[in-house]
Design an enzyme around this catalytic site. Structure first.
Site, PDB file in Angstrom:
ATOM      1  N   GLU A  58     -48.887  11.452   9.488  1.00 28.65           N
ATOM      2  CA  GLU A  58     -49.338  12.800   9.095  1.00 28.65           C
ATOM      3  C   GLU A  58     -48.747  13.857  10.015  1.00 28.65           C
ATOM      4  OE1 GLU A  58     -53.518  11.923   9.056  1.00 28.65           O
ATOM      5  OE2 GLU A  58     -53.248  10.692   7.261  1.00 28.65           O
TER       6      GLU A  58
ATOM      7  N   GLY B 206     -55.200   6.443   3.177  1.00 25.28           N
ATOM      8  CA  GLY B 206     -56.117   7.290   2.420  1.00 25.28           C
ATOM      9  C   GLY B 206     -56.027   7.110   0.915  1.00 25.28           C
TER      10      GLY B 206
ATOM     11  N   ASN C  96     -59.440   6.443  13.913  1.00 25.38           N
ATOM     12  CA  ASN C  96     -58.729   7.721  14.009  1.00 25.38           C
ATOM     13  C   ASN C  96     -59.475   8.709  13.122  1.00 25.38           C
ATOM     14  OD1 ASN C  96     -57.015   9.893  13.897  1.00 25.38           O
ATOM     15  ND2 ASN C  96     -55.378   8.827  12.767  1.00 25.38           N
ATOM     16  N   TRP C  97     -60.155   9.650  13.766  1.00 29.84           N
ATOM     17  CA  TRP C  97     -60.988  10.579  12.998  1.00 29.84           C
ATOM     18  C   TRP C  97     -60.186  11.697  12.333  1.00 29.84           C
ATOM     19  CZ3 TRP C  97     -66.533  11.870  15.187  1.00 29.84           C
ATOM     20  CH2 TRP C  97     -67.320  10.710  15.124  1.00 29.84           C
ATOM     21  N   LYS C  98     -58.899  11.808  12.690  1.00 27.52           N
ATOM     22  CA  LYS C  98     -58.061  12.865  12.109  1.00 27.52           C
ATOM     23  C   LYS C  98     -58.762  14.222  12.292  1.00 27.52           C
ATOM     24  CE  LYS C  98     -56.086   9.364   9.136  1.00 27.52           C
ATOM     25  NZ  LYS C  98     -55.413   9.008   7.887  1.00 27.52           N
TER      26      LYS C  98
ATOM     27  N   SER D   1     -56.061   2.322   4.644  1.00 29.21           N
ATOM     28  CA  SER D   1     -57.134   1.915   3.730  1.00 29.21           C
ATOM     29  C   SER D   1     -57.864   0.652   4.162  1.00 29.21           C
ATOM     30  CB  SER D   1     -56.593   1.777   2.288  1.00 29.21           C
ATOM     31  OG  SER D   1     -56.152   3.029   1.802  1.00 29.21           O
TER      32      SER D   1
ATOM     33  N   GLY E 183     -60.547   6.834   7.345  1.00 29.93           N
ATOM     34  CA  GLY E 183     -61.784   7.226   6.673  1.00 29.93           C
ATOM     35  C   GLY E 183     -62.984   6.348   7.001  1.00 29.93           C
TER      36      GLY E 183
ATOM     37  N   GLU F 293     -48.414   1.364   9.814  1.00 25.51           N
ATOM     38  CA  GLU F 293     -49.189   2.068   8.796  1.00 25.51           C
ATOM     39  C   GLU F 293     -48.262   2.473   7.654  1.00 25.51           C
ATOM     40  OE1 GLU F 293     -53.069   3.856  10.492  1.00 25.51           O
ATOM     41  OE2 GLU F 293     -51.503   5.354  10.737  1.00 25.51           O
TER      42      GLU F 293
ATOM     43  N   HIS G  45     -48.087   9.477  14.423  1.00 24.84           N
ATOM     44  CA  HIS G  45     -48.782   9.232  13.156  1.00 24.84           C
ATOM     45  C   HIS G  45     -48.009   9.890  12.014  1.00 24.84           C
ATOM     46  CE1 HIS G  45     -51.807   9.154  10.024  1.00 24.84           C
ATOM     47  NE2 HIS G  45     -52.429   8.239  10.731  1.00 24.84           N
TER      48      HIS G  45
HETATM   49  P1  13P Z   1     -57.255   5.495   6.186  1.00 22.74           P
HETATM   50  O1  13P Z   1     -57.956   4.340   6.815  1.00 22.74           O
HETATM   51  O2  13P Z   1     -58.164   6.627   5.830  1.00 22.74           O
HETATM   52  O3  13P Z   1     -56.362   5.043   5.066  1.00 22.74           O
HETATM   53  O4  13P Z   1     -56.275   6.102   7.312  1.00 22.74           O
HETATM   54  C1  13P Z   1     -55.454   5.238   8.021  1.00 22.74           C
HETATM   55  C2  13P Z   1     -54.835   5.978   9.127  1.00 22.74           C
HETATM   56  O5  13P Z   1     -53.980   6.821   8.938  1.00 22.74           O
HETATM   57  C3  13P Z   1     -55.292   5.676  10.496  1.00 22.74           C
HETATM   58  O6  13P Z   1     -54.470   6.264  11.451  1.00 22.74           O
END
Ligand code: 13P
Length: 238
Positions: free
Chosen positions: A90, A162, A8-10, A201, A223, A156, A88
């Site tokens: 976020e 993150g 997931n590149w966000k 993470s 990430g 998650e 998600h």
């Molecule tokens: P990280 O791997 O950066 O912690 O993010 C996880 C995430 O939210 C994947 O959707």
């Protein structure tokens, strides 16, 4: 079932970063799934040449209409995307998304022929208060679509995203076991076929042990999915 590795590149990635997806597609990345930002989906589909499945990070619940700035599941499918992430944390946090809204998006994604990765997870405060299972149960209750077809769940924990912190392997196992029970209660036998991903993470260093946990069918990586080198190392650990 081989483990599913999803990136997931966000809100990351410009045109030059398409080279990372091309590199994943060209060297051992077959079977990886990547959700780049909307702006790169078209190009990502082209460079991945079918080796990497490309998806969206969100979709609108409606097929079309007066929703400025939004993207429908049908539009994603039209670009050649094969899946969509919904719910998600976020988006729940930044855009006030509710379980009912996430459910509507999941239904829209399935209707457009996409596989749907539905995200759930507790905050640190909820875990500290001993509410993890109640939160997961409520999120599933409110956001699951009507059937298990083309459905994937991503667990998650919000506090692991993150932060470089992950739950213990026992905590991951307990959460995934609980989610499996809820899916079986909701969908019967079909609930046993739903893949459950862990996210938060994930790195090349911890992916191997996480993927060996019972009921972990893959990982959703933020990430560490931004470069081919790192995501391919995770795939190798699988
Ligand atoms: P990280 O791997 O950066 O912690 O993010 C996880 C995430 O939210 C994947 O959707």
């Amino acid at each position: 079932m081989p483990a599913l590795i999803v990136g997931n590149w966000k809100m990351n990635g410009l045109g030059e970063d398409i080279a990372e997806i091309a590199a994943m597609a060209g060297s051992g990345g077959r079977g990886l799934w990547i959700a780049p930002p909307f702006t790169l989906i078209d190009r990502a589909v082209i460079v991945s040449a079918g080796a990497v499945k490309i998806g969206g990070q969100d979709c609108h619940a409606n097929e079309k209409g007066a929703h400025t700035g939004c993207v429908s599941a049908a539009m994603l499918a039209d670009l050649g995307a094969g899946f969509v992430i919904v719910g998600h944390s976020e988006r729940r946090r930044d855009n006030g998304e509710t379980d009912a809204g996430v459910r509507a998006k999941a239904i829209a994604g399935k209707a457009a022929g996409l596989e749907v990765i539905l995200c759930i997870g507790e905050t640190q405060g909820q875990r500290d208060a001993g509410e993890t299972e109640a939160v997961l149960a409520a999120q599933l209750e409110g956001s699951l679509p009507d059937d298990a077809e083309a459905l994937i769940i991503a667990y998650e924990p919000v506090w692991a995203i993150g932060t470089g912190r992950t739950p213990t392997l026992d905590e991951v196992a307990a959460a995934h076991r609980f989610i499996r029970e809820r899916l079986a209660a909701r969908f019967g036998g079909a609930g046993h076929g739903v893949r459950i991903l862990y996210g938060g993470s994930v790195t090349p260093a911890n992916a191997g042990e996480l993927l060996r946990v019972d009921e972990v069918g893959g990982v959703l990586v933020g990430g560490a999915s931004l470069t081919a080198q790192s995501l391919l190392a995770i795939a190798a650990a699988a």
